[in-house]
Design a protein around this motif. Structure first.
Motif, PDB file in Angstrom:
ATOM      1  N   GLU A 353       0.721  -1.120   0.022  1.00 56.12           N
ATOM      2  CA  GLU A 353       0.121   0.003   0.066  1.00 56.12           C
ATOM      3  C   GLU A 353       0.895   1.417   0.006  1.00 56.12           C
ATOM      4  O   GLU A 353       1.908   1.490   0.875  1.00 56.12           O
ATOM      5  CB  GLU A 353      -0.797  -0.181   1.330  1.00 56.12           C
ATOM      6  N   LYS A 354       0.469   2.049  -0.837  1.00 53.24           N
ATOM      7  CA  LYS A 354       1.348   3.244  -0.931  1.00 53.24           C
ATOM      8  C   LYS A 354       0.989   4.567  -0.045  1.00 53.24           C
ATOM      9  O   LYS A 354       1.870   5.013   0.500  1.00 53.24           O
ATOM     10  CB  LYS A 354       1.017   3.861  -2.331  1.00 53.24           C
ATOM     11  N   PHE A 355      -0.283   4.429   0.739  1.00 56.02           N
ATOM     12  CA  PHE A 355      -0.660   5.345   1.541  1.00 56.02           C
ATOM     13  C   PHE A 355      -0.647   4.914   2.941  1.00 56.02           C
ATOM     14  O   PHE A 355      -0.891   3.480   3.034  1.00 56.02           O
ATOM     15  CB  PHE A 355      -1.813   6.009   1.071  1.00 56.02           C
ATOM     16  N   GLN A 356      -0.322   5.572   3.787  1.00 55.79           N
ATOM     17  CA  GLN A 356      -0.507   5.130   5.416  1.00 55.79           C
ATOM     18  C   GLN A 356      -1.850   5.682   5.706  1.00 55.79           C
ATOM     19  O   GLN A 356      -2.436   6.561   5.666  1.00 55.79           O
ATOM     20  CB  GLN A 356       0.534   5.845   6.104  1.00 55.79           C
ATOM     21  N   PRO A 357      -2.521   4.696   6.854  1.00 57.38           N
ATOM     22  CA  PRO A 357      -3.927   5.265   7.279  1.00 57.38           C
ATOM     23  C   PRO A 357      -3.747   6.373   8.111  1.00 57.38           C
ATOM     24  O   PRO A 357      -2.469   6.451   9.035  1.00 57.38           O
ATOM     25  CB  PRO A 357      -4.288   3.867   8.108  1.00 57.38           C
ATOM     26  N   ASN A 358      -4.781   7.011   8.405  1.00 54.01           N
ATOM     27  CA  ASN A 358      -4.806   8.148   9.376  1.00 54.01           C
ATOM     28  C   ASN A 358      -6.248   8.196   9.922  1.00 54.01           C
ATOM     29  O   ASN A 358      -6.923   7.207   9.790  1.00 54.01           O
ATOM     30  CB  ASN A 358      -4.957   9.466   8.488  1.00 54.01           C
ATOM     31  N   PRO A 359      -6.415   8.969  11.184  1.00 58.29           N
ATOM     32  CA  PRO A 359      -7.716   8.843  12.024  1.00 58.29           C
ATOM     33  C   PRO A 359      -8.733   8.838  11.193  1.00 58.29           C
ATOM     34  O   PRO A 359      -9.902   8.416  11.620  1.00 58.29           O
ATOM     35  CB  PRO A 359      -7.319   9.958  12.971  1.00 58.29           C
ATOM     36  N   LEU A 360      -8.784   9.772  10.183  1.00 60.80           N
ATOM     37  CA  LEU A 360     -10.230  10.168   9.230  1.00 60.80           C
ATOM     38  C   LEU A 360     -10.340   8.817   8.715  1.00 60.80           C
ATOM     39  O   LEU A 360     -11.538   8.476   8.374  1.00 60.80           O
ATOM     40  CB  LEU A 360      -9.823  11.298   8.420  1.00 60.80           C
ATOM     41  N   SER A 361      -9.417   8.059   7.932  1.00 63.52           N
ATOM     42  CA  SER A 361      -9.594   6.865   7.095  1.00 63.52           C
ATOM     43  C   SER A 361     -10.152   5.868   8.110  1.00 63.52           C
ATOM     44  O   SER A 361     -10.933   5.075   7.556  1.00 63.52           O
ATOM     45  CB  SER A 361      -8.488   6.538   6.386  1.00 63.52           C
ATOM     46  N   ARG A 362      -9.679   5.813   9.327  1.00 64.18           N
ATOM     47  CA  ARG A 362     -10.234   4.726  10.121  1.00 64.18           C
ATOM     48  C   ARG A 362     -11.502   4.846  10.629  1.00 64.18           C
ATOM     49  O   ARG A 362     -12.463   4.038  10.466  1.00 64.18           O
ATOM     50  CB  ARG A 362      -9.316   4.660  11.251  1.00 64.18           C
ATOM     51  N   VAL A 363     -11.781   6.126  10.729  1.00 63.53           N
ATOM     52  CA  VAL A 363     -13.178   6.637  11.141  1.00 63.53           C
ATOM     53  C   VAL A 363     -14.213   6.152   9.915  1.00 63.53           C
ATOM     54  O   VAL A 363     -15.234   5.506  10.222  1.00 63.53           O
ATOM     55  CB  VAL A 363     -13.491   8.062  11.435  1.00 63.53           C
ATOM     56  N   VAL A 364     -13.766   6.755   8.512  1.00 68.85           N
ATOM     57  CA  VAL A 364     -14.554   6.299   7.671  1.00 68.85           C
ATOM     58  C   VAL A 364     -14.759   4.770   7.327  1.00 68.85           C
ATOM     59  O   VAL A 364     -15.998   4.453   7.011  1.00 68.85           O
ATOM     60  CB  VAL A 364     -13.838   6.834   6.266  1.00 68.85           C
ATOM     61  N   VAL A 365     -13.763   3.966   7.416  1.00 69.94           N
ATOM     62  CA  VAL A 365     -13.941   2.500   7.291  1.00 69.94           C
ATOM     63  C   VAL A 365     -14.830   1.896   8.434  1.00 69.94           C
ATOM     64  O   VAL A 365     -15.625   1.185   8.071  1.00 69.94           O
ATOM     65  CB  VAL A 365     -12.559   1.885   7.434  1.00 69.94           C
ATOM     66  N   ARG A 366     -14.790   2.458   9.768  1.00 73.13           N
ATOM     67  CA  ARG A 366     -15.540   2.021  10.618  1.00 73.13           C
ATOM     68  C   ARG A 366     -17.035   2.268  10.542  1.00 73.13           C
ATOM     69  O   ARG A 366     -17.979   1.467  10.793  1.00 73.13           O
ATOM     70  CB  ARG A 366     -15.226   2.622  12.032  1.00 73.13           C
ATOM     71  N   ALA A 367     -17.109   3.623   9.932  1.00 72.45           N
ATOM     72  CA  ALA A 367     -18.667   3.844   9.826  1.00 72.45           C
ATOM     73  C   ALA A 367     -19.027   3.097   8.746  1.00 72.45           C
ATOM     74  O   ALA A 367     -20.664   2.626   8.602  1.00 72.45           O
ATOM     75  CB  ALA A 367     -18.422   5.299   9.277  1.00 72.45           C
ATOM     76  N   ALA A 368     -18.213   2.886   7.403  1.00 78.12           N
ATOM     77  CA  ALA A 368     -18.740   2.009   6.442  1.00 78.12           C
ATOM     78  C   ALA A 368     -19.422   0.522   6.844  1.00 78.12           C
ATOM     79  O   ALA A 368     -20.286   0.001   6.390  1.00 78.12           O
ATOM     80  CB  ALA A 368     -17.770   1.989   5.458  1.00 78.12           C
ATOM     81  N   MET A 369     -18.390   0.056   7.686  1.00 78.08           N
ATOM     82  CA  MET A 369     -18.632  -1.252   8.266  1.00 78.08           C
ATOM     83  C   MET A 369     -20.071  -1.469   8.960  1.00 78.08           C
ATOM     84  O   MET A 369     -20.632  -2.540   8.881  1.00 78.08           O
ATOM     85  CB  MET A 369     -17.347  -1.790   9.194  1.00 78.08           C
ATOM     86  N   THR A 373     -23.148  -3.430   8.087  1.00 83.16           N
ATOM     87  CA  THR A 373     -23.733  -4.285   9.277  1.00 83.16           C
ATOM     88  C   THR A 373     -25.498  -4.061   9.134  1.00 83.16           C
ATOM     89  O   THR A 373     -26.208  -4.857   9.147  1.00 83.16           O
ATOM     90  CB  THR A 373     -23.191  -4.393  10.596  1.00 83.16           C
ATOM     91  N   GLY A 374     -25.666  -2.750   9.432  1.00 84.73           N
ATOM     92  CA  GLY A 374     -27.150  -2.267   9.200  1.00 84.73           C
ATOM     93  C   GLY A 374     -27.800  -2.695   7.985  1.00 84.73           C
ATOM     94  O   GLY A 374     -29.156  -3.380   8.052  1.00 84.73           O
ATOM     95  N   ILE A 375     -27.258  -2.599   6.759  1.00 83.01           N
ATOM     96  CA  ILE A 375     -27.930  -3.116   5.552  1.00 83.01           C
ATOM     97  C   ILE A 375     -28.208  -4.608   5.694  1.00 83.01           C
ATOM     98  O   ILE A 375     -29.248  -4.991   5.132  1.00 83.01           O
ATOM     99  CB  ILE A 375     -27.072  -2.532   4.543  1.00 83.01           C
ATOM    100  N   SER A 376     -27.235  -5.415   6.251  1.00 80.75           N
ATOM    101  CA  SER A 376     -27.466  -6.992   6.313  1.00 80.75           C
ATOM    102  C   SER A 376     -28.524  -7.097   6.954  1.00 80.75           C
ATOM    103  O   SER A 376     -29.326  -8.346   6.794  1.00 80.75           O
ATOM    104  CB  SER A 376     -26.089  -7.401   6.653  1.00 80.75           C
ATOM    105  N   TYR A 377     -29.205  -6.317   7.887  1.00 84.01           N
ATOM    106  CA  TYR A 377     -30.385  -6.912   8.746  1.00 84.01           C
ATOM    107  C   TYR A 377     -31.687  -6.364   7.958  1.00 84.01           C
ATOM    108  O   TYR A 377     -32.568  -6.911   8.424  1.00 84.01           O
ATOM    109  CB  TYR A 377     -30.267  -5.917   9.909  1.00 84.01           C
ATOM    110  N   ILE A 378     -31.361  -5.464   6.997  1.00 83.29           N
ATOM    111  CA  ILE A 378     -32.623  -4.777   6.334  1.00 83.29           C
ATOM    112  C   ILE A 378     -32.846  -5.725   4.994  1.00 83.29           C
ATOM    113  O   ILE A 378     -33.881  -6.288   4.634  1.00 83.29           O
ATOM    114  CB  ILE A 378     -32.511  -3.343   5.923  1.00 83.29           C
ATOM    115  N   VAL A 379     -31.922  -5.875   4.471  1.00 85.80           N
ATOM    116  CA  VAL A 379     -32.057  -6.805   3.152  1.00 85.80           C
ATOM    117  C   VAL A 379     -32.187  -8.150   3.315  1.00 85.80           C
ATOM    118  O   VAL A 379     -31.584  -8.743   4.261  1.00 85.80           O
ATOM    119  CB  VAL A 379     -30.689  -6.370   2.075  1.00 85.80           C
ATOM    120  N   PRO A 380     -33.065  -8.866   2.681  1.00 79.66           N
ATOM    121  CA  PRO A 380     -33.396 -10.129   2.802  1.00 79.66           C
ATOM    122  C   PRO A 380     -32.111 -11.119   2.729  1.00 79.66           C
ATOM    123  O   PRO A 380     -31.459 -10.752   1.698  1.00 79.66           O
ATOM    124  CB  PRO A 380     -34.570 -10.710   2.081  1.00 79.66           C
TER     125      PRO A 380
END
Length: 750
Positions: A353-369, A373-380
């Motif tokens: 990987e060319k780029f190193q993680p930063n606090p914002l990227s970690r927040v974005v990934v956690r939010a996406a996860m 997870t929420g979508i998996s409960y809604i979609v059949p």
């Protein structure tokens, strides 16, 4: 009176050529990445297709030239002299910015640069004119700046980033549901319909919309306007039938055809949209000069309202600019050495990987996860299972149960990247809105890779960090371009003599950048050991590990000597430079360790025992690098804090150790470089003697403390250097013993 302005025009023409060369060298990857990443077409054919696209795009770019003339400022508020000052400032700043950003390795956009340079220079000249007019105030600046159009352009650039990502993700998701990863097994009619849709979209937006900016549009205008739906429907049917014929009768892979057409269209769209960035200002300056020359009015009294009118573009000038772009595409080493940022961030699978993680990227990934997870409960559940089945990546079975990864892009994603990016850029071009082709193509690739599940748990935080860095680079480019152009415009308006001075600075920087590029190219070739080869056999492991050891030892030898000499001279600047080189060495070895997973996967079944040896070698190399890093950092910190110099006796002992260590390291590097691995045992004996000498130096320092030593900081540093030197020597001894044992075991097996 005209002579100074003729010289300015000559300078602008030269700057335009330089800008074309530098700009294409940086932007060529915008329309080459997807085709090259998919490996669908040979590089030579890709270059030919792209060259044709650039030529056709140059003709369609004439409508975009109005942006340079009246898109950012109201030309009627400026005199000819003001306009020439603005244009000179813009071109000089553009070259300087490209040079600086390239040297720093920062992401930049030629479109963003030119828009904000025009804005910065125009604002500066406007403020100068307002300050010289007692009847005007700062609020009158809106009479000078075409703020509505400027805001429209800026909003278009910003919006294009969001739209490109979203549309790319949506189209790729739908395409993958249709094709899955087993696109070779799809029914021929699906390929034909996909080909019909893709080529229809390309032909409509690229050819029909693109023609609006050309002098030829008037001849076919009556055939196009009012018949849009019929043209699209007819094109879809025609191209679908042609695609079916090509698939059935000629066995042509329609996805490869789409990639070829898409590469042409994206190169054409790039040239049509971005050519204004390089030659729009010089052409506008030439138009201004022509109008002023026949007026007979003084340069500081002739209003440039003429630029607000429709000015026919010179097709030959546009073709000449297109020719320069094509020549650059084929000859520039930077253009040929395709930038891998887009491919690395959107490739299917893991890797360095060319780029190193930063606090914002970690927040974005956690939010996406969390959202996922929420979508998996809604979609059949059945729907999720169906979608998952379309995203199952196939592997190709090889003998002995070995598999290999897919290319960076498969043909489906490469086709979507090219189609979506080309259409979006063409729409903006038809609306005469310059947008950043760099960011459109980049964000489309990011959107398609996200939708294609290329960002897994192992790589998402790095990929998001890369996207955020690129977007952050846009803001940095905009702010820097605005301020730099304003400063240059002020200097030129203050005294015209600043123009040749600034041009000389541009020439010096370009020469400097060329030298640095050549030097970096040589360093890359010299440090090829960092590029991990495909290690398959034990002999391959021995060869590559020997290269690693030889290179690291040679560099550690030089770095250790530098630290001792710089510490003796109390030279802070040299210690700082040495510390940077030490950090670079550590990063490279860390990169090798990050690739251990892929190394182990690449071994054949008879060579798996080599993995333990390779891991141990990298571990010892890391120990060596960490020791020299600690020595360098402690020495730099000591001098940086202005502590006392080491005593003469201490320096003498360190230099003696350095001489002995250097002799041993030279021998060791030569042994591994020449593969004289039977001589390792003699080196181990010499290293034992060196360890005893280091221990003796420690005892001498203990004696000094008890008699005449008065500086605790010196003592701390001296002990730290000696103890880390012992660790460095010990790590090298362990490395030699491990290598000797492995070498002997492989000889016995053979």
């Amino acid at each position: 009176m005209g002579d100074p302005y003729i010289l300015m025009l000559v300078a602008l023409a030269v700057l335009a050529i330089v800008d074309l060369v530098v700009g294409v060298s940086n932007d060529a990857v915008n329309f080459l990445n997807s085709a090259i990443g998919s490996k669908a077409i040979s590089v030579r054919n890709i270059m030919i297709i792209a060259s044709l696209g650039v030529f056709f795009g140059a003709i369609t770019s004439s409508g975009m030239m109005e942006v340079a003339r009246k898109g950012i400022f109201n030309p009627s508020m400026f005199m000819f002299q003001d306009i020439m000052f603005i244009f000179m400032a813009v071109m000089i700043t553009d070259i300087l910015l490209l040079d600086i950003f390239n040297s720093l390795g920062m992401p930049t956009s030629t479109t963003v640069s030119i828009v904000f340079e025009l804005l910065g220079a125009a604002v500066c000249i406007s403020l100068i004119k307002i300050s010289a007019n007692d009847s005007q105030s700062i609020s009158d600046i809106w009479n000078y700046i075409n703020h509505k159009k400027a805001l429209e352009i800026i909003n278009g650039i910003l919006l294009s980033v969001v739209v490109a990502f979203s549309v790319g993700a949506l189209v790729q998701f739908v395409s993958r549901l249709i094709y899955s990863f087993n696109f070779e097994k799809r029914a021929t009619y699906i390929n034909a319909l996909f080909g019909g849709f893709a080529i229809t979209a390309i032909t409509y937006f690229i050819i029909i919309k693109g023609m609006k900016g050309t002098p030829f549009y008037g001849d076919v205008k009556h055939l196009i306007e009012g018949n849009t739906i019929g043209i699209i429907a007819g094109s879809f049917v025609a191209w679908s039938l042609i695609s079916q014929l090509l698939i059935s009768a000629f066995k042509i892979n329609i996805l490869k055809l789409i990639i070829g057409v898409g590469t042409f269209s994206l190169a054409m769209a790039f040239s049509g949209n971005d050519l204004v960035n390089f030659v729009g200002v010089p052409i506008a300056a030439w138009n201004s000069y022509q109008a002023w020359e026949v007026s007979g009015v003084a340069a500081d009294a002739f209003s440039m309202g003429i630029l607000a009118k429709k000015v026919p573009s010179n097709v030959w000038l546009l073709l000449l600019a297109g020719g320069v772009m094509v020549v650059t595409l084929w000859t520039s080493s930077k253009a040929q050495n395709v930038i891998k940022t887009g491919i690395d961030l959107s490739r299917q699978g893991e890797g360095h990987e060319k780029f190193q993680p930063n606090p914002l990227s970690r927040v974005v990934v956690r939010a996406a996860m969390a959202i996922n997870t929420g979508i998996s409960y809604i979609v059949p559940k059945s729907t999720l299972e169906f979608i998952d089945s379309k995203f199952q990546k196939p592997v190709i079975e090889l003998p002995k149960d070995k598999t290999f990864e897919l290319p960076a892009f498969d043909l489906v994603r490469a086709a979507v990247n090219l189609i979506v990016a080309g259409i979006l850029i063409s729409i903006a071009t038809s609306m005469k809105l310059p947008l950043s082709t760099t960011y459109v193509t980049f964000m489309v690739a990011m959107g398609t890779s996200l939708a294609d599940r290329a960002w897994g748990r192992e790589s998402a935080v790095y990929r998001v960090a890369g996207v955020l860095n690129v977007i952050g680079g846009w803001f940095l480019t905009a702010i820097t371009a605005f301020l730099a152009a304003a400063v240059v415009a002020y200097l030129i308006s203050w005294n015209v003599v600043m123009i040749p001075i600034l041009l000389a600075v541009v020439a010096l920087l370009i020469g400097r950048n060329t030298l640095i590029h050549r030097k970096n190219t040589k360093e890359v070739k010299k440090q090829e050991y960092i590029e991990r080869a495909e290690l398959i056999t034990i002999n391959g492991v021995i060869e590559e590990s020997a290269d690693h050891i030889s290179e690291v030892i040679s560099r550690v030898n030089k770095l250790y000597t530098n630290v001792v000499n710089d510490l003796a001279n109390h030279d802070l600047n040299k210690l700082r430079k040495t510390d940077k080189h030490v950090k670079k060495l550590n990063d490279e070895i860390d990169g090798l360790k990050d690739g251990v997973f892929y190394f182990i996967k690449s071994l054949d079944d008879t060579s798996v025992q080599a993995s333990r040896f390779y891991i141990m070698v990298l571990g010892y190399l890391q120990d060596v690098a960490q020791s020299i890093s600690y020595i360098s950092r402690a020495s730099y910190k000591h001098v940086n804090n202005n502590h006392k110099n080491l005593k003469k006796g201490q320096i003498k002992d360190l230099k003696e150790i350095d001489i002995q260590l250097s002799t041993l390291l030279n021998k060791e590097a030569a042994i591994f470089e020449n593969r004289d691995l039977d001589d390792l045992n003699a080196l181990l004996i010499e290293k034992n003697q060196l360890l005893k000498n280091v221990s003796a130096s420690i005892e001498k320092q203990v004696a000094r403390i008890r008699t005449d030593e008065t500086s605790p900081k010196n003592t701390t540093l001296y002990f730290s250097v000696l103890l880390e030197t012992k660790d460095l020597i010990t790590a090298l001894m362990n490395l030699l013993q491990t290598y000797e044992e492995f070498h002997l075991s492989t000889k016995q097996v053979q």
